[in-house]
Design a protein around this motif. Structure first.
Motif, mmCIF file in Angstrom:
data_model
loop_
_atom_site.group_PDB
_atom_site.id
_atom_site.type_symbol
_atom_site.label_atom_id
_atom_site.label_comp_id
_atom_site.label_asym_id
_atom_site.label_seq_id
_atom_site.Cartn_x
_atom_site.Cartn_y
_atom_site.Cartn_z
ATOM 1 N N TYR A 178 0.833 -1.200 0.000
ATOM 2 C CA TYR A 178 0.000 0.000 0.000
ATOM 3 C C TYR A 178 0.871 1.255 0.000
ATOM 4 C CZ TYR A 178 -3.075 3.691 1.609
ATOM 5 O OH TYR A 178 -3.752 4.880 1.727
ATOM 6 N N GLU A 179 1.842 1.308 0.896
ATOM 7 C CA GLU A 179 2.714 2.486 0.999
ATOM 8 C C GLU A 179 3.499 2.715 -0.284
ATOM 9 O OE1 GLU A 179 2.935 4.826 3.295
ATOM 10 O OE2 GLU A 179 1.333 3.858 4.426
ATOM 11 N N GLN A 180 3.987 1.642 -0.901
ATOM 12 C CA GLN A 180 4.736 1.769 -2.147
ATOM 13 C C GLN A 180 3.850 2.319 -3.261
ATOM 14 O OE1 GLN A 180 8.082 1.322 -2.743
ATOM 15 N NE2 GLN A 180 7.566 2.251 -4.695
ATOM 16 N N GLU A 181 2.646 1.804 -3.375
ATOM 17 C CA GLU A 181 1.741 2.286 -4.421
ATOM 18 C C GLU A 181 1.319 3.728 -4.156
ATOM 19 O OE1 GLU A 181 -0.021 2.604 -7.915
ATOM 20 O OE2 GLU A 181 1.299 0.999 -7.269
ATOM 21 N N TYR A 182 1.142 4.077 -2.885
ATOM 22 C CA TYR A 182 0.796 5.458 -2.542
ATOM 23 C C TYR A 182 1.924 6.401 -2.952
ATOM 24 C CZ TYR A 182 -0.675 9.515 0.137
ATOM 25 O OH TYR A 182 -1.053 10.781 0.504
ATOM 26 N N ARG A 183 3.174 6.022 -2.681
ATOM 27 C CA ARG A 183 4.324 6.835 -3.100
ATOM 28 C C ARG A 183 4.394 6.939 -4.615
ATOM 29 N NH1 ARG A 183 6.772 4.240 1.299
ATOM 30 N NH2 ARG A 183 7.668 2.652 -0.027
ATOM 31 N N ASN A 184 4.138 5.832 -5.313
ATOM 32 C CA ASN A 184 4.144 5.849 -6.779
ATOM 33 C C ASN A 184 3.079 6.797 -7.320
ATOM 34 O OD1 ASN A 184 6.168 3.937 -6.796
ATOM 35 N ND2 ASN A 184 4.788 2.225 -7.216
ATOM 36 N N MET A 185 1.882 6.757 -6.723
ATOM 37 C CA MET A 185 0.796 7.627 -7.158
ATOM 38 C C MET A 185 1.175 9.091 -6.955
ATOM 39 S SD MET A 185 -2.131 9.501 -5.709
ATOM 40 C CE MET A 185 -2.126 8.815 -4.091
ATOM 41 N N ARG A 186 1.741 9.417 -5.806
ATOM 42 C CA ARG A 186 2.156 10.801 -5.534
ATOM 43 C C ARG A 186 3.241 11.251 -6.503
ATOM 44 N NH1 ARG A 186 1.614 13.328 0.040
ATOM 45 N NH2 ARG A 186 3.091 14.603 -1.090
ATOM 46 N N GLN A 187 4.169 10.351 -6.810
ATOM 47 C CA GLN A 187 5.235 10.681 -7.758
ATOM 48 C C GLN A 187 4.657 10.964 -9.136
ATOM 49 O OE1 GLN A 187 8.419 11.227 -7.164
ATOM 50 N NE2 GLN A 187 8.825 11.661 -9.311
ATOM 51 N N ARG A 188 3.707 10.123 -9.585
ATOM 52 C CA ARG A 188 3.080 10.349 -10.888
ATOM 53 C C ARG A 188 2.337 11.673 -10.906
ATOM 54 N NH1 ARG A 188 2.339 4.747 -10.469
ATOM 55 N NH2 ARG A 188 0.238 4.979 -9.634
ATOM 56 N N MET A 189 1.681 12.018 -9.792
ATOM 57 C CA MET A 189 0.961 13.296 -9.733
ATOM 58 C C MET A 189 1.950 14.461 -9.809
ATOM 59 S SD MET A 189 -1.965 12.497 -6.890
ATOM 60 C CE MET A 189 -2.574 14.168 -6.871
ATOM 61 N N ARG A 190 3.070 14.358 -9.111
ATOM 62 C CA ARG A 190 4.076 15.424 -9.159
ATOM 63 C C ARG A 190 4.618 15.603 -10.570
ATOM 64 N NH1 ARG A 190 6.729 12.915 -4.556
ATOM 65 N NH2 ARG A 190 5.705 13.732 -2.720
ATOM 66 N N MET A 191 4.876 14.485 -11.230
ATOM 67 C CA MET A 191 5.419 14.550 -12.588
ATOM 68 C C MET A 191 4.392 15.178 -13.533
ATOM 69 S SD MET A 191 7.421 10.912 -12.805
ATOM 70 C CE MET A 191 7.727 11.072 -14.549
ATOM 71 N N ARG A 192 3.139 14.841 -13.343
ATOM 72 C CA ARG A 192 2.104 15.336 -14.246
ATOM 73 C C ARG A 192 1.750 16.795 -13.974
ATOM 74 N NH1 ARG A 192 -3.741 12.607 -15.607
ATOM 75 N NH2 ARG A 192 -4.356 14.189 -17.096
ATOM 76 N N TRP A 193 1.623 17.165 -12.722
ATOM 77 C CA TRP A 193 1.139 18.477 -12.355
ATOM 78 C C TRP A 193 2.238 19.408 -11.830
ATOM 79 C CZ3 TRP A 193 -3.417 19.092 -14.334
ATOM 80 C CH2 TRP A 193 -4.263 17.984 -14.479
ATOM 81 N N GLY A 194 3.423 18.919 -11.691
ATOM 82 C CA GLY A 194 4.488 19.755 -11.144
ATOM 83 C C GLY A 194 4.416 19.773 -9.629
ATOM 84 N N ARG A 195 5.262 20.537 -9.030
ATOM 85 C CA ARG A 195 5.319 20.573 -7.568
ATOM 86 C C ARG A 195 4.505 21.720 -6.985
ATOM 87 N NH1 ARG A 195 9.066 17.850 -4.388
ATOM 88 N NH2 ARG A 195 10.080 16.225 -5.577
ATOM 89 N N ARG A 196 3.400 22.074 -7.620
ATOM 90 C CA ARG A 196 2.538 23.131 -7.112
ATOM 91 C C ARG A 196 1.961 22.751 -5.765
ATOM 92 N NH1 ARG A 196 -1.501 23.828 -11.849
ATOM 93 N NH2 ARG A 196 -0.279 22.335 -12.983
ATOM 94 N N ARG A 197 1.842 23.716 -4.907
ATOM 95 C CA ARG A 197 1.245 23.496 -3.595
ATOM 96 C C ARG A 197 -0.043 24.272 -3.500
ATOM 97 N NH1 ARG A 197 5.190 21.712 0.934
ATOM 98 N NH2 ARG A 197 6.602 20.583 -0.398
ATOM 99 N N ALA A 198 -0.975 23.751 -2.740
ATOM 100 C CA ALA A 198 -2.290 24.412 -2.580
ATOM 101 C C ALA A 198 -2.173 25.643 -1.695
ATOM 102 C CB ALA A 198 -3.299 23.445 -1.972
#
Length: 77
Positions: free
Chosen positions: A57-77
């Motif tokens: 679970y933790e590995q997939e969660y990290r992978n998902m966050r990494q894909r989001m960062r790559m797609r959307w950049g490191r923008r913060r809310a």
């Protein structure tokens, strides 16, 4: 002091799918995820307590966050 009981069995396909589904649950509750994979909430909870399930679970969660960062950049809310 040694471990108690036999070594845990490897994760089944449904357990692996459930770990991924928990990461990508899109607003579903834990109860709805359990119903979707046709297990009880207690079984789902027990799976979450397993070290190998939690690591997957933790590995997939990290992978998902990494894909989001790559797609959307490191923008913060």
């Amino acid at each position: 002091m040694g471990k108690r009981g036999p070594a845990p069995k490897p994760l089944t396909c449904i357990q692996r799918f459930t770990a991924f589904r928990l990461v990508y649950r899109n607003g579903l509750t834990m109860e709805q995820v359990a119903e979707e994979v046709q297990v009880s909430r207690m079984t789902l909870w027990k799976w979450q307590q397993r070290e190998d399930f939690a690591k997957l679970y933790e590995q997939e969660y990290r992978n998902m966050r990494q894909r989001m960062r790559m797609r959307w950049g490191r923008r913060r809310a």
